[in-house]
Design an enzyme around this catalytic site. Sequence first.
Site, PDB file in Angstrom:
ATOM      1  N   CYS A  11       0.865  -1.184   0.000  1.00  0.00           N
ATOM      2  CA  CYS A  11       0.000   0.000   0.000  1.00  0.00           C
ATOM      3  C   CYS A  11       0.898   1.228   0.000  1.00  0.00           C
ATOM      4  CB  CYS A  11      -0.993  -0.025   1.164  1.00  0.00           C
ATOM      5  SG  CYS A  11      -0.265   0.140   2.799  1.00  0.00           S
ATOM      6  N   ARG A  17      -3.534  -0.296   5.431  1.00  0.00           N
ATOM      7  CA  ARG A  17      -4.119  -1.390   4.652  1.00  0.00           C
ATOM      8  C   ARG A  17      -3.227  -2.622   4.561  1.00  0.00           C
ATOM      9  NH1 ARG A  17      -5.096   2.271  -0.426  1.00  0.00           N
ATOM     10  NH2 ARG A  17      -3.180   3.106   0.491  1.00  0.00           N
ATOM     11  N   ASP A 128      -8.209   3.965   1.038  1.00  0.00           N
ATOM     12  CA  ASP A 128      -7.279   4.289   2.123  1.00  0.00           C
ATOM     13  C   ASP A 128      -8.056   4.819   3.330  1.00  0.00           C
ATOM     14  OD1 ASP A 128      -5.210   5.060   3.708  1.00  0.00           O
ATOM     15  OD2 ASP A 128      -4.106   6.070   2.112  1.00  0.00           O
TER      16      ASP A 128
HETATM   17  P1  4NP Z   1      -1.828   2.988   4.039  1.00  0.00           P
HETATM   18  O1  4NP Z   1      -2.381   4.407   4.564  1.00  0.00           O
HETATM   19  O2  4NP Z   1      -1.263   3.242   2.646  1.00  0.00           O
HETATM   20  O3  4NP Z   1      -3.029   2.132   4.000  1.00  0.00           O
HETATM   21  O4  4NP Z   1      -0.780   2.554   5.040  1.00  0.00           O
HETATM   22  C1  4NP Z   1      -1.570   5.565   4.604  1.00  0.00           C
HETATM   23  C2  4NP Z   1      -0.803   5.792   5.712  1.00  0.00           C
HETATM   24  C3  4NP Z   1      -0.029   6.936   5.768  1.00  0.00           C
HETATM   25  C4  4NP Z   1      -0.045   7.835   4.728  1.00  0.00           C
HETATM   26  C5  4NP Z   1      -0.822   7.587   3.613  1.00  0.00           C
HETATM   27  C6  4NP Z   1      -1.586   6.450   3.552  1.00  0.00           C
HETATM   28  N1  4NP Z   1       0.714   9.031   4.806  1.00  0.00           N
HETATM   29  O5  4NP Z   1       0.634   9.834   3.874  1.00  0.00           O
HETATM   30  O6  4NP Z   1       1.465   9.225   5.773  1.00  0.00           O
END
Ligand code: 4NP
Length: 165
Positions: A11, A17, A128
């Site tokens: 992800c 995720r 997300d």
């Molecule tokens: P993930 O969610 O891709 O599902 O882990 C996110 C976690 C952090 C960030 C973006 C998406 N961020 O920009 O820090």
Amino acid sequence: MSKPIRLLVVCLGNICRSPMAEGALRARIAEAGLSERITVDSVGTGGWHVGDPPDPRAIATAARHGVDISGLRARQLAGADYSAFDLLLCADRANLRDVHARMPGTCDARAALMLEWAGEGGTAEIPDPYTGGEAEFDHAWALVDAAAAAIVQRLSGKRQGGLTA
Ligand code: 4NP
């Protein structure tokens, strides 16, 4: 015994995720008695959270379903992952684009959307939940857990496809 199938969930941040998907897959694989046959890890395409545990909301969501992901630590997709894993399962189309863009010229690893590869139908992307709340995390869990169950079925040969289709 043949070599294990090595799955890598991808992800953006590797704190919401993909660690939930890794936890769901580990649980489903263990339940099927296939821990020696299928291995799982997860990464982010971005590096902002490298070394961090999963988001507390992801840890709480998995825990509500009896899965402990608190020991996982985020890492960023690296060139070596393309030879260390057989199948890169991406949470959304942006992740899949990034994975393809960084893919070495010669490489045996394959990349796909996790939900599409699971053949679950319906949604192709795992939204997300990072800027959302408990409902968004619950929704992401439901998607990754259903996909995890379907992926284990497919890899165990109980459904058509296997690793090659
Ligand atoms: P993930 O969610 O891709 O599902 O882990 C996110 C976690 C952090 C960030 C973006 C998406 N961020 O920009 O820090």
